[in-house]
Design an enzyme around this catalytic site. Structure first.
Site, PDB file in Angstrom:
ATOM      1  CG  PHE A 174       6.592  93.073 -10.769  1.00 28.11           C
ATOM      2  CD1 PHE A 174       7.183  93.867  -9.791  1.00 28.11           C
ATOM      3  CD2 PHE A 174       5.523  93.598 -11.472  1.00 28.11           C
ATOM      4  CE1 PHE A 174       6.709  95.155  -9.524  1.00 28.11           C
ATOM      5  CE2 PHE A 174       5.042  94.881 -11.212  1.00 28.11           C
ATOM      6  CZ  PHE A 174       5.641  95.651 -10.229  1.00 28.11           C
ATOM      7  CE  LYS A 198      11.291  95.843 -11.463  1.00 33.69           C
ATOM      8  NZ  LYS A 198      11.184  94.396 -11.350  1.00 33.69           N
ATOM      9  CE  LYS A 251      10.875  84.012  -8.688  1.00 41.66           C
ATOM     10  NZ  LYS A 251       9.424  84.146  -8.908  1.00 41.66           N
ATOM     11  CE  LYS A 295      18.583  98.029 -13.946  1.00 42.88           C
ATOM     12  NZ  LYS A 295      17.311  98.698 -13.919  1.00 42.88           N
ATOM     13  CE  LYS A 344      17.273  84.960 -10.365  1.00 42.35           C
ATOM     14  NZ  LYS A 344      15.961  85.351  -9.929  1.00 42.35           N
ATOM     15  CB  CYS A 374      16.737  93.903 -10.915  1.00 40.70           C
ATOM     16  SG  CYS A 374      16.240  93.594 -12.624  1.00 40.70           S
ATOM     17  CB  VAL A 392      12.569  92.338 -19.613  1.00 47.00           C
ATOM     18  CG1 VAL A 392      11.151  92.875 -19.690  1.00 47.00           C
ATOM     19  CG2 VAL A 392      12.991  92.222 -18.153  1.00 47.00           C
TER      20      VAL A 392
HETATM   21  P1  NAD Z   1      19.089  93.428 -21.438  1.00 44.53           P
HETATM   22  O1  NAD Z   1      20.331  94.209 -21.385  1.00 44.53           O
HETATM   23  O2  NAD Z   1      19.123  91.937 -21.311  1.00 44.53           O
HETATM   24  O3  NAD Z   1      18.347  93.729 -22.835  1.00 44.53           O
HETATM   25  C1  NAD Z   1      18.166  95.014 -23.354  1.00 44.53           C
HETATM   26  C2  NAD Z   1      18.154  94.910 -24.893  1.00 44.53           C
HETATM   27  O4  NAD Z   1      17.764  96.178 -25.424  1.00 44.53           O
HETATM   28  C3  NAD Z   1      19.507  94.588 -25.515  1.00 44.53           C
HETATM   29  O5  NAD Z   1      19.383  93.432 -26.338  1.00 44.53           O
HETATM   30  C4  NAD Z   1      19.851  95.836 -26.340  1.00 44.53           C
HETATM   31  O6  NAD Z   1      20.561  95.535 -27.530  1.00 44.53           O
HETATM   32  C5  NAD Z   1      18.462  96.377 -26.646  1.00 44.53           C
HETATM   33  N1  NAD Z   1      18.405  97.800 -26.999  1.00 44.53           N
HETATM   34  C6  NAD Z   1      19.041  98.845 -26.404  1.00 44.53           C
HETATM   35  N2  NAD Z   1      18.685  99.997 -27.021  1.00 44.53           N
HETATM   36  C7  NAD Z   1      17.810  99.669 -28.010  1.00 44.53           C
HETATM   37  C8  NAD Z   1      17.077 100.427 -28.962  1.00 44.53           C
HETATM   38  N3  NAD Z   1      17.153 101.761 -29.050  1.00 44.53           N
HETATM   39  N4  NAD Z   1      16.265  99.769 -29.811  1.00 44.53           N
HETATM   40  C9  NAD Z   1      16.169  98.430 -29.752  1.00 44.53           C
HETATM   41  N5  NAD Z   1      16.819  97.657 -28.848  1.00 44.53           N
HETATM   42  C10 NAD Z   1      17.632  98.275 -27.995  1.00 44.53           C
HETATM   43  O7  NAD Z   1      18.116  94.069 -20.353  1.00 44.53           O
HETATM   44  P2  NAD Z   1      17.011  93.319 -19.461  1.00 44.53           P
HETATM   45  O8  NAD Z   1      17.637  92.560 -18.362  1.00 44.53           O
HETATM   46  O9  NAD Z   1      16.040  92.633 -20.370  1.00 44.53           O
HETATM   47  O10 NAD Z   1      16.304  94.591 -18.795  1.00 44.53           O
HETATM   48  C11 NAD Z   1      15.492  95.481 -19.535  1.00 44.53           C
HETATM   49  C12 NAD Z   1      14.744  96.360 -18.551  1.00 44.53           C
HETATM   50  O11 NAD Z   1      13.847  95.567 -17.775  1.00 44.53           O
HETATM   51  C13 NAD Z   1      15.633  97.099 -17.554  1.00 44.53           C
HETATM   52  O12 NAD Z   1      15.072  98.353 -17.283  1.00 44.53           O
HETATM   53  C14 NAD Z   1      15.548  96.221 -16.303  1.00 44.53           C
HETATM   54  O13 NAD Z   1      15.765  96.950 -15.135  1.00 44.53           O
HETATM   55  C15 NAD Z   1      14.121  95.746 -16.375  1.00 44.53           C
HETATM   56  N6  NAD Z   1      13.867  94.473 -15.691  1.00 44.53           N
HETATM   57  C16 NAD Z   1      14.785  93.474 -15.777  1.00 44.53           C
HETATM   58  C17 NAD Z   1      14.526  92.242 -15.157  1.00 44.53           C
HETATM   59  C18 NAD Z   1      15.529  91.133 -15.226  1.00 44.53           C
HETATM   60  O14 NAD Z   1      15.395  90.192 -14.431  1.00 44.53           O
HETATM   61  N7  NAD Z   1      16.495  91.173 -16.107  1.00 44.53           N
HETATM   62  C19 NAD Z   1      13.328  92.051 -14.445  1.00 44.53           C
HETATM   63  C20 NAD Z   1      12.405  93.094 -14.391  1.00 44.53           C
HETATM   64  C21 NAD Z   1      12.680  94.304 -15.044  1.00 44.53           C
END
Ligand code: NAD
Length: 454
Positions: free
Chosen positions: A155, A210, A157, A269, A329, A266, A11
């Protein structure tokens, strides 16, 4: 506007790159030094179509920068997005420890008014929690900087993230005062030119939106998987049923594909987190409970079909399975909660061999699966199928859609095909010589005359 994005994962990196593409000046920050070093060297740590190009262009044009240094990131930004992970805790509740830690680290470096935006998926009340973290820190240091906390759930994907971010269906902004909502509207103005996509609401509603969206999408998948189980027993074809109900405008066609269960970072969780929230005030959620239960059962289904098929052939022990597709996916290398992992574990526990291939996720899968003589990594779907007793398709990558099976079947040891994504026409697969098993459709077994002619 000057933006900091904390967390450079799926994200955060897309958010940062897309804001930069629209002319904002963005710093992406992560605590993972290796990730930031790679990004500085031009290596994109995730597979996401179109992302690399945007990142490289904006770095070259000076609008996108990477750092591990909060002091640099915060002092050079007005808007600080938090896009860190919010994994499930032991009870299923979203663990917002990383979000709070990021908020505290932003607070430590504040030098004036900042907008702190929760982009991570966080439960209702998290904006308040972030507010408290920052407020308490500043108070403790005797600092009086003003700040606002905004909820701006994402949101996008995976697999189509850049497109989703650039052309969102809606931009949800939860804010508790008009000053900050006006600034957020200004920030998102470049994404809002075609028509108004911005929905301003209170913080709790934005946070809830969300979870409700993800639970609704997950419910459609589980609903269709339950219908699929009945179709198999009744001789109906779930693909036809999908078309039949999808044509009703009130229902629509999307997210009604029966399959091997939903995975990803997502849906599993977020459904669990919503259940946990409800539990915290003793509110029963029979519908959410069912979505999860159906999905768990669905992820085990292919393994059960395989056990049943091989029961009369001495079981799966020692048999060889080609697994086509590992990512949860197509379009991503993300394996979090992927149904492929459930099947692979099932087969390995029973002493089978797996020949694995995914067009982009092999490298990430290698980090997850222990080295073992039972696990063989393959360069393509043909290599994976060679010598196999059966093929199982878990991810519907486009390249698997039109396969020359006449090249594949003669290289195999057996003729079973377990299709977790209903990619092929059962009668055609049987006519080619496969014993074909899919989801929500009757099995189609190779005809005797075909077998005799092989
Ligand atoms: P991810 O695990 O790919 O990335 C998270 C990043 O945050 C990691 O690189 C980690 O090193 C970093 N991080 C953790 N603690 C930190 C800190 N204190 N300071 C700086 N960096 C830090 O996660 P993601 O898939 O990008 O998801 C992030 C959020 O977005 C989650 O809450 C998820 O539910 C939400 N989200 C994800 C998606 C998706 O498709 N992946 C879509 C919508 C929303």
């Amino acid at each position: 506007m000057k933006i900091l994005v904390v967390g450079t994962g799926y994200v955060g990196l897309v958010t940062g790159a897309c804001f930069a593409e629209m002319g904002h000046k963005v710093i992406c920050l992560d605590i993972d030094r290796e990730k930031i070093q790679k990004l500085k060297e031009g290596t994109i740590p995730i597979y996401e179509p179109g992302l690399e190009e945007i990142v490289k262009r904006n770095v070259a044009q000076g609008r996108l920068d990477f750092t591990t240094d909060y002091a640099y990131g915060v002092s050079n930004s007005l808007v600080c997005f938090i896009a860190v992970a919010t994994p499930s805790g032991e009870d299923g509740a979203a663990d917002i420890t990383y979000v709070k830690r990021a908020a505290a680290q932003i607070a430590e470096q504040m030098d004036g008014y900042k907008i702190i935006v929760n982009k991570s998926t966080v439960p209702v009340g998290s904006a308040e929690a972030v507010y408290t973290v920052v407020y308490e820190y500043l108070k403790g240091k005797g600092k009086t900087y003003e700040f606002d906390v905004v909820s701006n759930p994402e949101f996008l994907k995976e697999g189509d993230a850049v497109n989703d971010f650039m052309k969102p269906d809606r931009i949800v902004i939860g804010a508790d005062n008009p000053r900050v909502s006006a600034l957020m509207e200004e920030l998102y103005a470049p994404f809002n030119l075609n028509h108004d996509r911005i929905l301003i609401m209170d913080l709790a509603s934005a946070e809830m939106t969300k979870y409700a969206a993800n639970a609704m999408l997950a419910s459609r998948i589980s609903f269709m998987n339950e219908i699929a189980g009945m179709c198999e027993r009744l001789g109906a074809d779930v693909s036809m049923v999908r078309k039949g109900i999808g044509s009703d405008q009130r229902i629509g066609y999307s997210f009604l594909y029966a399959g091997a269960g939903y995975g990803g970072s997502c849906f599993p969780k977020d459904v669990k987190a919503l259940q946990a929230t409800a539990r915290s005030f003793e509110y029963a959620t029979p519908l959410l409970d069912a979505i999860e239960a159906v999905n768990k059962r669905q992820k085990e289904l292919l393994g059960q079909k395989i056990d049943l098929y091989f029961a009369s052939q001495g079981g799966v022990e020692g048999k060889i399975f080609a697994i086509w597709g590992l990512a949860f996916k197509p379009g991503t290398d993300d394996l979090r909660e992927a149904p492929s992992l459930v099947l692979i574990r099932h087969l390995l526990e029973r002493g089978a061999f797996v020949r694995l291939y995914d067009p982009v996720a092999n490298a990430k899968a290698k980090q997850l699966l222990k080295k073992s003589p039972q696990v063989i990594w393959c360069k393509n779907e043909f290599e994976a199928a060679a010598g196999a007793d059966a093929i199982a398709l878990l991810t519907e990558w486009k390249q698997f859609r039109f396969i020359d099976f006449s090249q594949i079947l003669p290289t195999m040891n057996g003729r079973a095909f377990f299709d977790g994504r209903n990619q092929y026409i059962p009668s055609e697969m049987a006519a080619m010589g496969f014993d074909y098993f899919s989801i929500g459709q009757l099995p189609a077994l190779a005809q005797e005359n075909i077998l005799n002619s092989r």
